[in-house]
Design a protein around this motif. Structure first.
Motif, PDB file in Angstrom:
ATOM      1  N   LEU A 455       0.886  -1.170  -0.219  1.00 10.71           N
ATOM      2  CA  LEU A 455      -0.121  -0.211   0.245  1.00 10.71           C
ATOM      3  C   LEU A 455       0.767   1.594   0.125  1.00 10.71           C
ATOM      4  O   LEU A 455       1.893   1.647   0.782  1.00 10.71           O
ATOM      5  N   MET A 456       1.092   2.226  -0.696  1.00  8.62           N
ATOM      6  CA  MET A 456       1.461   3.597  -1.200  1.00  8.62           C
ATOM      7  C   MET A 456       0.601   4.634  -1.175  1.00  8.62           C
ATOM      8  O   MET A 456      -0.418   4.856  -1.901  1.00  8.62           O
ATOM      9  N   PRO A 483      -9.313   4.254 -12.698  1.00  9.50           N
ATOM     10  CA  PRO A 483     -10.729   4.203 -12.291  1.00  9.50           C
ATOM     11  C   PRO A 483     -11.252   4.742 -13.244  1.00  9.50           C
ATOM     12  O   PRO A 483     -13.096   4.321 -13.975  1.00  9.50           O
ATOM     13  N   LEU A 484     -11.331   6.095 -13.983  1.00  9.47           N
ATOM     14  CA  LEU A 484     -12.174   6.977 -14.889  1.00  9.47           C
ATOM     15  C   LEU A 484     -10.927   6.121 -16.126  1.00  9.47           C
ATOM     16  O   LEU A 484      -9.987   6.414 -16.543  1.00  9.47           O
ATOM     17  N   VAL A 485     -12.207   6.929 -17.722  1.00  8.22           N
ATOM     18  CA  VAL A 485     -11.629   6.805 -18.722  1.00  8.22           C
ATOM     19  C   VAL A 485     -11.215   8.036 -19.281  1.00  8.22           C
ATOM     20  O   VAL A 485      -9.649   8.230 -19.509  1.00  8.22           O
ATOM     21  N   ARG A 560      -5.799   4.733  -7.596  1.00  6.89           N
ATOM     22  CA  ARG A 560      -7.503   5.223  -6.176  1.00  6.89           C
ATOM     23  C   ARG A 560      -7.432   3.281  -5.835  1.00  6.89           C
ATOM     24  O   ARG A 560      -8.634   4.214  -6.389  1.00  6.89           O
ATOM     25  N   ALA A 561      -6.940   2.588  -5.487  1.00 11.66           N
ATOM     26  CA  ALA A 561      -7.725   1.678  -5.351  1.00 11.66           C
ATOM     27  C   ALA A 561      -8.594   1.436  -3.966  1.00 11.66           C
ATOM     28  O   ALA A 561      -9.296   1.237  -4.313  1.00 11.66           O
ATOM     29  N   GLU A 562      -8.319   2.617  -3.462  1.00  8.68           N
ATOM     30  CA  GLU A 562      -9.646   2.999  -2.185  1.00  8.68           C
ATOM     31  C   GLU A 562     -11.232   3.091  -3.322  1.00  8.68           C
ATOM     32  O   GLU A 562     -12.115   2.859  -2.782  1.00  8.68           O
ATOM     33  N   SER A 563     -11.272   3.676  -4.160  1.00 10.95           N
ATOM     34  CA  SER A 563     -12.544   3.699  -4.891  1.00 10.95           C
ATOM     35  C   SER A 563     -13.269   2.388  -5.579  1.00 10.95           C
ATOM     36  O   SER A 563     -14.001   2.439  -5.735  1.00 10.95           O
ATOM     37  N   LEU A 588      -2.435   1.612  -4.345  1.00 11.56           N
ATOM     38  CA  LEU A 588      -2.131   4.071  -4.575  1.00 11.56           C
ATOM     39  C   LEU A 588      -3.193   3.772  -3.689  1.00 11.56           C
ATOM     40  O   LEU A 588      -3.860   4.006  -4.505  1.00 11.56           O
ATOM     41  N   TYR A 589      -3.456   5.090  -2.805  1.00 14.24           N
ATOM     42  CA  TYR A 589      -4.210   5.392  -2.711  1.00 14.24           C
ATOM     43  C   TYR A 589      -4.093   6.733  -1.661  1.00 14.24           C
ATOM     44  O   TYR A 589      -3.198   7.413  -1.816  1.00 14.24           O
TER      45      TYR A 589
END
Length: 693
Positions: A455-456, A483-485, A560-563, A588-589
Motif C-alpha cells: 500500500l502506498m 478508475p476513470l477513462v 485510487r485503489a480505495e475506489s 495507491l490510495y
C-alpha cells in the motif's frame, strides 16, 4: 395446479381490506403489494415505544413521549399558515404543542382549554422549552387503551400512511389461514422457533422495539420460510431439468490422456476432482447444469478444456463462450497447443468473422469436422449450426443473461458448464446457483508464486513512476489501472487518459492505453502489442479485469485503489503472478482513508484467498452490491438478510432437497404445507413445475 381454498382470503383484492379504497390499492400495487398475502411479509423496520410516562422529563429529547396533560391557553398564528401553539402542563413541566397550517376550530374542539388529554409524539427542547410538533395522538384519558404501547413502523411509499398500513395489516392478520408446519419439525424445535402464525403476530404487534431485531426467533423463522421457499423453487427447477432427457456423453479418456501427458506439471487435486465430477455428470442421461467456481489462477480453463475433449471423445462437439472478443482470442491462443496435443480442431468465431472465412467455419461446424469452437455471443446467431453439440461452457456467468442461456438450450445443448472466476460466498452461491451442482477449485497450481501486495499513498506518485521506469528498463512489464477513462469535474481521480499522457512523457512509446470506449479492433491491437512485449506498460480501466493473460507482466499498479470493490481489486491483482518473475501489486490510495476503505485494502494485503476475500466483501458491502443485483439474477428477499443469515441458506437448501427426495411431488401433509408456503410467497414458477395438483 389449484390453490387450497383456505388460502383464498390472502388472494382477494386489496380493496377488501379495511380502509383500502381503489386509490390506495393502486399505490400499494406500485410498491409491489398486490394481494393481502404480501402485507403479511411487509414487516415493520422499527417500532415506537409509546409507554406512558409521568412527565416529559422522563425521556431524553429528541424522543417520543406519552403523557397526560392539562390543556392551557391557545395561541393562534398572527399570519395564515403560521405556528398554532397550545400550552400544556404534565404536572411537572410545561410543554407546548405546535401545529403548522392548522385550522383553529378543529384544534379548539380537539383540545378545549381546561380539559385533560393524553398526548403522544416527539418531544424536543426549543430555547429551553419542551415542544411537541404535530402530536401523533391526542386522546381522552379514558381512551388510553386504544393507544398502541409499542407501535410498528412500516416502510412506506408516498401516498400511504402508518395508520392506514397498520389497519390493512391488522385486517390481513385476522384473515390469515391456519396452516400445517412446513419446516422439518426437528429444525423448529432445535432452533426454538415459534409457529408461522405466532411469528407473524409477534412481529406485527411487537411488545418492545427489541422484538424486531434481526436475530429474534420470530424474524429468524420467517427469514427461514423465505429461504426455504427459494431453495424449494431451485430444487424443483433442478429436478425438472433432470427429467429432460439429455444425451449420455461417455468419453474414452484417450484425448484427455494425450493432453495430460503433454503438460509440464501435474493438475491439482481440486482440478482432478472437478474433472471427475464433470465427466460423471456428462455420462448421465439427463442434462448437466454445473457451476465451476475457481479463484484467479486456479486452473479453470484446463478443467473446462478436458470436459470439451470428453464431448469430442464421445463423437460430439463443444463450444466455449466468453463475454468479449479479446477473451475469445486469448482462450484460442492458450488452448491451441492443447488441441494440437489432443489432435482436435479448434477455431474462434466472433462478430468480426466475415465472408468466406466465416462460411468455411460454419460448414466445418455443420459437418462435424470442426470439433471445438471458442466464441462470443456470435455463436447464438441462427446460421451457426452444430453437427452434434454435446457441451457448452459459459465463461463468466453473470455476463451472460437468461435470454442467452435460453437461446443456448434451443441449440440442442445437452450439457452446460458455467465457469466463474469470481469466488462467491457460500450463501450467495446457494441463492444464485442453488439449482446447479457446484465444483470448486480451491487450490493453486504448483509453481505460482505468491504476489507481494503493498500500500502506498498517492503523494509518493513520482517515486512510484521513477521505480516503474527502472523496472521497465530491466525488461519487466506492468499494468497501471485507473478508475476513470477521462478526467471528471465531479471527482479528482486521475483518469486513464491523463495518466497515459504523464507516463508517456517519462517512458515514451513503451506505454499503451486501453479502455472500454475504444473501438474493439483498436483495443485488441494495443492488447496484442502488450502481449507480444512491444508495449511495456499498459494503462487501462477495469476492462482488463477479466481474462487477459500476459505471463511476462509482473507489476500491477492500481491507482485510487480505495475506489474499487474488494472482489474487483482481487481480480485485477490476479492479472499478474502468471510467469516466473516475482510479482508485485501496488495499491495507491489517497489519504486519509475511511475505516471501510482501510479494512478493504488491509484484507487484500493479508490474503490471496479469493473465497475469504469474497466473504469479507459480502460483510462490508452487502449482497446486492457484491455481484450487482441487476446482472446477477440474485433474488431480492423481503425478510431474509443474506449477509447476516448465511447459515440459514445452507440449512434451507438441505431441508428443501431432503423433502423433495422423500416427497418429489409434495403430496404428503408436509409437502402440501410446503405448497401453501410457495403460494403465500408468490413462488408461482415453482408451483408450475409440480406435476401433481
Amino acid at each position: 395446479m389449484s390453490r387450497s381454498d383456505r388460502l383464498n382470503p390472502m388472494f382477494a383484492g386489496l380493496e377488501t381490506l379495511e380502509g383500502v379504497g381503489p386509490k390506495t390499492a393502486k399505490i400499494m400495487e406500485s410498491a409491489g403489494l398486490r394481494r393481502p398475502a404480501d402485507l403479511l411479509f411487509l414487516l415493520p423496520h422499527s417500532a415506537i415505544d409509546r409507554t406512558r410516562r409521568a412527565s416529559v422529563r422522563d425521556v431524553v429529547p429528541p424522543a417520543v413521549a406519552t403523557v397526560e396533560v392539562a390543556v392551557g391557553q391557545h395561541h393562534p398564528p398572527r399570519n395564515k399558515g403560521g405556528r398554532y401553539r397550545v400550552d400544556l402542563f404534565d404536572g411537572t413541566e410545561d410543554v407546548q404543542a405546535v401545529w403548522f397550517h392548522a385550522r383553529g376550530d378543529y384544534l379548539t374542539r380537539l383540545m378545549p382549554q381546561g380539559s385533560r388529554r393524553l398526548v403522544s409524539g416527539k418531544v424536543e427542547l426549543f430555547d429551553g422549552l419542551y415542544q411537541m410538533v404535530h402530536p401523533d395522538y391526542v386522546l381522552l384519558p379514558d381512551e388510553a387503551d386504544s393507544l398502541p404501547l409499542c407501535e410498528p413502523v412500516y416502510p412506506l411509499v408516498a401516498g400511504l400512511t402508518q395508520k392506514g398500513m397498520a389497519k390493512a395489516v391488522r385486517c390481513t392478520l385476522d384473515r390469515a389461514p391456519q396452516v400445517v408446519e412446513w419446516i422439518e419439525p426437528s429444525v423448529v424445535s432445535r432452533e426454538d422457533w415459534p409457529d408461522w402464525a405466532t411469528a407473524l403476530h409477534l412481529l406485527h404487534h411487537p411488545a418492545t422495539p427489541e422484538a424486531l431485531a434481526p436475530f429474534s426467533p420470530a424474524r429468524q423463522r420467517l427469514a427461514y420460510d423465505e429461504l426455504f421457499a427459494h431453495q424449494l423453487t431451485l430444487a424443483l427447477a433442478r429436478a425438472d431439468r433432470r427429467r429432460v432427457a439429455g444425451q449420455a456423453t461417455v468419453g474414452t479418456g484417450r484425448l484427455v490422456r494425450r493432453v495430460l501427458d503433454s503438460l509440464p506439471y501435474q493438475p491439482t487435486g481440486a482440478q482432478t476432482r472437478a474433472v471427475a465430477e464433470i465427466s460423471a455428470d456428462m455420462a448421465e442421461p439427463h442434462r448437466m447444469n454445473r457451476l465451476l467456481q475457481g479463484d484467479v489462477g486456479a486452473g479453470k480453463t484446463l478443467v473446462g478444456f478436458l470436459a470439451l475433449l470428453t464431448a469430442v471423445e464421445a463423437g460430439g462437439q463443444g463450444v466455449l463462450m466468453t463475454p468479449t472478443e479479446i477473451l475469445a482470442r486469448q482462450h484460442l491462443e492458450s488452448l491451441a497447443p492443447l488441441a494440437e496435443a489432443a489432435g482436435v480442431r479448434i477455431e474462434v468465431l466472433t462478430g468480426r468473422d466475415k465472408g468466406g472465412d466465416r462460411r468455411a467455419k460454419l460448414a466445418a461446424l455443420a459437418d462435424g469436422s470442426l470439433h471445438l469452437l471458442v466464441g462470443t455471443h456470435a455463436v447464438f446467431q441462427p446460421d451457426v449450426i452444430f453437427h452434434d453439440l454435446r457441451l457448452a461452457i459459459v465463461d463468466e456467468q453473470h455476463r451472460f443473461g437468461v435470454a442467452q442461456r435460453m437461446q443456448l438450450a434451443a441449440k440442442g445443448v445437452a450439457d452446460v458448464l458455467v465457469m466463474t472466476a469470481t469466488p462467491i460466498p457460500r450463501s450467495l452461491s446457494l441463492a444464485s446457483y442453488g439449482d446447479m451442482d457446484v465444483s470448486v477449485l480451491d487450490e493453486k497450481p504448483p509453481g505460482r508464486k505468491p504476489i507481494t501486495t503493498a500500500l502506498m499513498a498517492t503523494e509518493r506518485l513520482e517515486e512510484v513512476i521513477a521505480t516503474l521506469a527502472a523496472r521497465v528498463a530491466e525488461g519487466r512489464q506492468a499494468y497501471w489501472v485507473c478508475p476513470l477513462v477521462e478526467d471528471s469535474e465531479v471527482v479528482d481521480y486521475a483518469s486513464a487518459e491523463s495518466r497515459f499522457a504523464s507516463l508517456r512523457a517519462v517512458m515514451g512509446d513503451d506505454v499503451g492505453l486501453v479502455h472500454a470506449r475504444m473501438p474493439p479492433a483498436e483495443k485488441d491491437a494495443v492488447m496484442a502489442r502488450f502481449a507480444s512485449g512491444a508495449v511495456r506498460v499498459l494503462v487501462a480501466t477495469t476492462v482488463i479485469e477479466v481474462g487477459v493473460n500476459v505471463p511476462n507482466a509482473s507489476i500491477m499498479v492500481i491507482e485510487r485503489a480505495e475506489s474499487f470493490g474488494l472482489a474487483q481489486l482481487h481480480q485485477l491483482r490476479g492479472r499478474v503472478g502468471r510467469g516466473a518473475e516475482q510479482s508485485t501489486c501496488l495499491l495507491l490510495y489517497q489519504a486519509p482513508l475511511s475505516e471501510t476503505a482501510k479494512r478493504r485494502l488491509m484484507i487484500l494485503r493479508e490474503t490471496e484467498d479469493g473465497f475469504r476475500i469474497a466473504e469479507e466483501d459480502l460483510s462490508i458491502r452487502g449482497a446486492g452490491d457484491l455481484i450487482g443485483t441487476a446482472q446477477s439474477g440474485l433474488p431480492r428477499f423481503r425478510i431474509a438478510d443474506l449477509e447476516r443469515q448465511a447459515g440459514l441458506m445452507a440449512l434451507a437448501q438441505s431441508d428443501a432437497r431432503t423433502l423433495l427426495t422423500r416427497d418429489p411431488d409434495l403430496t404428503s401433509p408436509r409437502g402440501q404445507a410446503a405448497r401453501d408456503l410457495l403460494w403465500l410467497l408468490g413462488r408461482d414458477e415453482a408451483i408450475k413445475l409440480l406435476r401433481v395438483g
